[in-house]
Design a protein around this motif. Structure first.
Motif, PDB file in Angstrom:
ATOM      1  N   ILE A  98    -113.163 -86.351 -28.808  1.00 31.31           N
ATOM      2  CA  ILE A  98    -111.764 -86.574 -29.128  1.00 31.31           C
ATOM      3  C   ILE A  98    -111.663 -87.273 -30.477  1.00 31.31           C
ATOM      4  CG2 ILE A  98    -109.618 -87.647 -28.351  1.00 31.31           C
ATOM      5  CD1 ILE A  98    -110.777 -85.425 -26.567  1.00 31.31           C
ATOM      6  N   LYS A 100    -108.990 -89.094 -32.718  1.00 28.84           N
ATOM      7  CA  LYS A 100    -107.646 -89.617 -32.898  1.00 28.84           C
ATOM      8  C   LYS A 100    -107.377 -89.801 -34.390  1.00 28.84           C
ATOM      9  CE  LYS A 100    -107.722 -93.450 -30.607  1.00 28.84           C
ATOM     10  NZ  LYS A 100    -107.224 -94.696 -29.988  1.00 28.84           N
ATOM     11  N   GLN A 217    -104.864 -88.113 -23.648  1.00 28.92           N
ATOM     12  CA  GLN A 217    -104.740 -86.992 -24.575  1.00 28.92           C
ATOM     13  C   GLN A 217    -103.266 -86.779 -24.925  1.00 28.92           C
ATOM     14  OE1 GLN A 217    -105.612 -83.063 -23.047  1.00 28.92           O
ATOM     15  NE2 GLN A 217    -106.506 -82.434 -24.996  1.00 28.92           N
ATOM     16  N   ILE A 223    -108.441 -87.078 -20.794  1.00 29.14           N
ATOM     17  CA  ILE A 223    -109.575 -86.201 -21.054  1.00 29.14           C
ATOM     18  C   ILE A 223    -110.824 -87.054 -21.246  1.00 29.14           C
ATOM     19  CG2 ILE A 223    -109.338 -86.136 -23.583  1.00 29.14           C
ATOM     20  CD1 ILE A 223    -109.930 -83.072 -23.337  1.00 29.14           C
ATOM     21  N   ALA A 238    -111.001 -83.188 -17.527  1.00 28.83           N
ATOM     22  CA  ALA A 238    -109.622 -83.269 -18.019  1.00 28.83           C
ATOM     23  C   ALA A 238    -108.703 -83.442 -16.819  1.00 28.83           C
ATOM     24  CB  ALA A 238    -109.246 -82.022 -18.814  1.00 28.83           C
TER      25      ALA A 238
END
Length: 266
Positions: A98, A100, A217, A223, A238
């Protein structure tokens, strides 16, 4: 690893993405793989022309997946599975990490506060879970099977930021209970890190098996922060929730594992 076989590294990455995630669309694949959209689109067109992948629409999105009617699909899936299990931990994480967007310090504080409120909303929903419908799909060499189970859940609270699910139920066959099963899972809330941790307690409270760090998420979905590696197996997860239920999808890939699991909590 497979680029010499496919003569195009983008083809290798797209096929591995579709193997891990079952399906995807162009811009989604681009965002995960960090490849320009045009090469992604060209590679998908080439794969579809060769009938290696097929496409269909979900709303206005053109989705791609492996062509399971291709005569060599089973061999291709086994090859992709082997290639994925041989990747380094860093390379495995490449397919699910992930990212961000970076914000200013002040805006990061605002985002973290909002995330904490959303996690508390999920935590509150988690405490209300009473039952579970479980679906497991196994995809092994020349074998694809599916089993379903139902369980009642007892929730206990060893501390303010921890809760334990005791799941006790039956695997079903022809909609009738057949074989019993039970599980213990521990959920932990860490608001400072904006994380939910899930552990399996098959070996007791003092020897938990780590499964996932889950992070937000979207407003109603979590997730796995990265690919969890247990020995040679890789775990991805997820989750989304509403006031009515929680849906938690797992993916397990390993030398002897190729599973899709859905936990539907009510």
């Amino acid at each position: 690893m497979l680029k010499f076989l496919f003569s195009n590294p983008n083809i290798e990455k797209i096929l591995l993405f579709l193997f891990v995630n079952e399906k995807g669309y162009g811009s989604q694949i681009q965002n995960i793989l960090k490849i320009a959209l045009t090469p992604i689109q060209n590679a998908l067109m080439r794969l579809e022309k060769g009938e290696i992948v097929t496409s269909y629409f979900e709303g206005n999105k053109k989705m791609f997946r492996l062509n399971y009617s291709h005569p060599l699909c089973e061999e291709l899936e086994n090859l992709l599975k082997k290639a994925y299990t041989l990747l380094s931990p860093q390379e495995k994480k490449y397919y699910c990490l992930i990212h961000k967007p970076r914000l200013s310090f002040q805006n990061e504080l605002i985002r973290n506060k909002a995330n904490q409120q959303k996690l508390l909303s999920f935590w509150n929903r988690l405490t209300k879970v009473k039952s579970l419908d479980l679906t497991v799909r196994n995809k092994q060499v020349k074998i694809q099977n599916k089993k379903t189970g139902r369980a009642q859940i007892e929730v206990s609270f060893p501390s303010e930021n921890q809760l334990i699910f005791f799941e006790k139920g039956y695997w079903h066959e022809n909609n009738l209970p057949k074989t019993s099963f039970s599980n213990y899972f521990r959920w932990s809330l860490d608001l400072n890190s904006s994380l939910i941790t899930l552990e399996h307690l098959r070996q007791g409270l003092q020897n938990p098996t780590f499964l996932f760090h889950l992070t937000l998420q979207h407003s109603k979905s979590l997730i796995s922060l990265d690919a969890h590696l247990s020995h040679q197996d890789t775990y991805l997860g997820a989750l989304n929730w509403s006031s009515k239920d929680i849906n938690f999808d797992w993916r397990i890939i390993g030398p002897d594992q190729n599973q899709f699991l859905n936990y539907h909590y009510v």
